[in-house]
Design an enzyme around this catalytic site. Structure first.
Site, PDB file in Angstrom:
ATOM      1  N   ASP A 170       2.589   0.415  -6.409  1.00  0.00           N
ATOM      2  CA  ASP A 170       2.556  -1.035  -6.627  1.00  0.00           C
ATOM      3  C   ASP A 170       1.519  -1.652  -7.354  1.00  0.00           C
ATOM      4  OD1 ASP A 170       0.829  -0.783  -4.460  1.00  0.00           O
ATOM      5  OD2 ASP A 170       2.365  -1.308  -2.863  1.00  0.00           O
ATOM      6  N   ASN A 229       2.328  -5.419   9.096  1.00  0.00           N
ATOM      7  CA  ASN A 229       3.694  -5.494   9.406  1.00  0.00           C
ATOM      8  C   ASN A 229       4.578  -4.306   9.272  1.00  0.00           C
ATOM      9  OD1 ASN A 229       3.724  -5.408   6.796  1.00  0.00           O
ATOM     10  ND2 ASN A 229       4.608  -7.467   6.289  1.00  0.00           N
ATOM     11  N   HIS A 231       4.875  -2.360   6.451  1.00  0.00           N
ATOM     12  CA  HIS A 231       5.305  -2.259   5.190  1.00  0.00           C
ATOM     13  C   HIS A 231       4.800  -0.784   4.345  1.00  0.00           C
ATOM     14  CE1 HIS A 231       1.963  -4.432   3.141  1.00  0.00           C
ATOM     15  NE2 HIS A 231       1.534  -3.666   3.079  1.00  0.00           N
ATOM     16  N   GLU A 276       8.854  -4.584   2.059  1.00  0.00           N
ATOM     17  CA  GLU A 276       8.516  -5.461   3.293  1.00  0.00           C
ATOM     18  C   GLU A 276       9.701  -5.494   4.565  1.00  0.00           C
ATOM     19  OE1 GLU A 276       5.611  -6.511   3.604  1.00  0.00           O
ATOM     20  OE2 GLU A 276       4.860  -7.713   1.664  1.00  0.00           O
TER      21      GLU A 276
HETATM   22  C1  GLP Z   1      -1.212  -3.164   0.392  1.00  0.00           C
HETATM   23  C2  GLP Z   1      -0.462  -2.215  -0.288  1.00  0.00           C
HETATM   24  C3  GLP Z   1      -0.003  -1.108   0.509  1.00  0.00           C
HETATM   25  C4  GLP Z   1      -1.156  -0.509   1.602  1.00  0.00           C
HETATM   26  C5  GLP Z   1      -1.374  -1.886   2.403  1.00  0.00           C
HETATM   27  C6  GLP Z   1      -2.292  -1.209   3.613  1.00  0.00           C
HETATM   28  O1  GLP Z   1      -0.272  -4.192   1.055  1.00  0.00           O
HETATM   29  N1  GLP Z   1       0.290  -2.560  -1.243  1.00  0.00           N
HETATM   30  O2  GLP Z   1       0.345   0.059  -0.306  1.00  0.00           O
HETATM   31  O3  GLP Z   1      -0.554   0.598   2.415  1.00  0.00           O
HETATM   32  O4  GLP Z   1      -1.940  -2.763   1.715  1.00  0.00           O
HETATM   33  O5  GLP Z   1      -3.745  -1.616   3.110  1.00  0.00           O
HETATM   34  P1  GLP Z   1      -4.955  -1.425   3.948  1.00  0.00           P
HETATM   35  O6  GLP Z   1      -5.221  -0.049   3.665  1.00  0.00           O
HETATM   36  O7  GLP Z   1      -6.116  -2.176   3.329  1.00  0.00           O
HETATM   37  O8  GLP Z   1      -4.811  -1.632   5.441  1.00  0.00           O
END
Ligand code: GLP
Length: 266
Positions: A83, A154, A156, A161
């Protein structure tokens, strides 16, 4: 497998639990590099899906260390990131392109033209076409040998989402431009210096392309993920918690958790 680790199974998915973030990252890095090496040995190249966020940083640091020690090469690797914020310049330090450059691409021998991240500068009217072409490139490259995933608070995966769509629809979402969920925006607010400054949209790979990967390694660490991890692994499969959709391809999925993230499991 780390000596101190445990192996569980939930909803047909393998779950590896390591003591802490460091050992979890090393274990995930090992599984990913095994996949890369196996694919290169089998067909001369590997196609991998990469994630951002704080969770994979130590995995990428391990890759860089192994690369410096000549134990891991990305010469025959093509990568696709999950993404990217939209709109954003690749030069913006908060872009995922610049995250990947800082944490991995700059330090290893991946060919720049094979390290793909969505282009956050495409004009909006071309965003759907760009998202669709990203999926076509993955397909033309023979599909993903392995997809690395994190999980949002959440539930995702990438920027797919939570939503109220049917489960059937949730399993085949295409790559597309999306609005970020309030929880995602709140989590990102520290990076952007305030909630009102968070870029509220993103380009994301859909569930269809993610679930089609030949193997999936999903990593979570810390107590803040314990509840959502337990619901994804032990609750029903639902579009309200996108990570639970991994249950639909259980045989291909390995969860790699630290004890804190696994602490909500029954
Ligand atoms: C962002 C990314 C996701 C990732 C998520 C979790 O939203 N788009 O791909 O899995 O963060 O992030 P973290 O590893 O900082 O908890």
């Amino acid at each position: 497998m780390t000596p101190a680790g445990r192996v569980l199974e939930r909803a047909g998915m393998r779950v590896l639990v390591s003591p802490d973030h460091v050992s979890t990252s090393r274990l995930a890095a090992q599984r990913l590099s095994d996949r890369i090496n196996a694919a290169v040995a089998e067909r001369g190249r590997a196609v991998i899906g990469l994630a951002t966020g704080s969770t994979p940083e130590k995995i990428y640091a391990q890759f860089v260390e192994w690369h410096r020690e000549c134990r891991l090469s990305f010469r025959d690797v093509t990568s696709y990131n999950l993404d990217e914020y939209y709109p954003i310049s690749p030069l913006d330090p908060r872009s995922y392109r610049s995250y990947m450059h800082r944490n991995l691409f700059f330090h290893v021998d991946i060919a720049p033209d094979r390290a793909h991240v969505f282009d956050g500068t495409v004009p909006e009217k071309f965003a759907p076409a760009h998202a669709a072409e990203f999926e076509r490139w993955i397909a033309a490259d023979g599909g993903l040998d392995v997809q690395l995933l994190g999980i949002g608070r959440n539930g995702h995966i990438a920027f797919n989402e939570p939503s109220d769509i049917s489960d059937a629809e949730a399993l085949r979402l295409p790559a597309r431009l999306v609005e970020l969920h309030p929880v995602t925006r709140a989590t990102a607010s520290a990076d952007f210096g305030g909630l009102d400054r968070v870029i509220p949209r993103a380009l994301t790979l859909g569930t269809a392309a993610i679930l089609a990967a030949r193997s999936i390694v999903i990593v979570a660490t810390g107590f803040s993920k314990a509840d959502v991890v337990a619901r994804a692994l032990e609750g029903p499969m639902t579009a309200k918690l996108p990570a639970s959709l991994l249950q639909s391809v259980a045989d291909n999925v390995t969860w790699v958790l630290d004890e804190a993230a696994a602490s909500g499991l029954g």
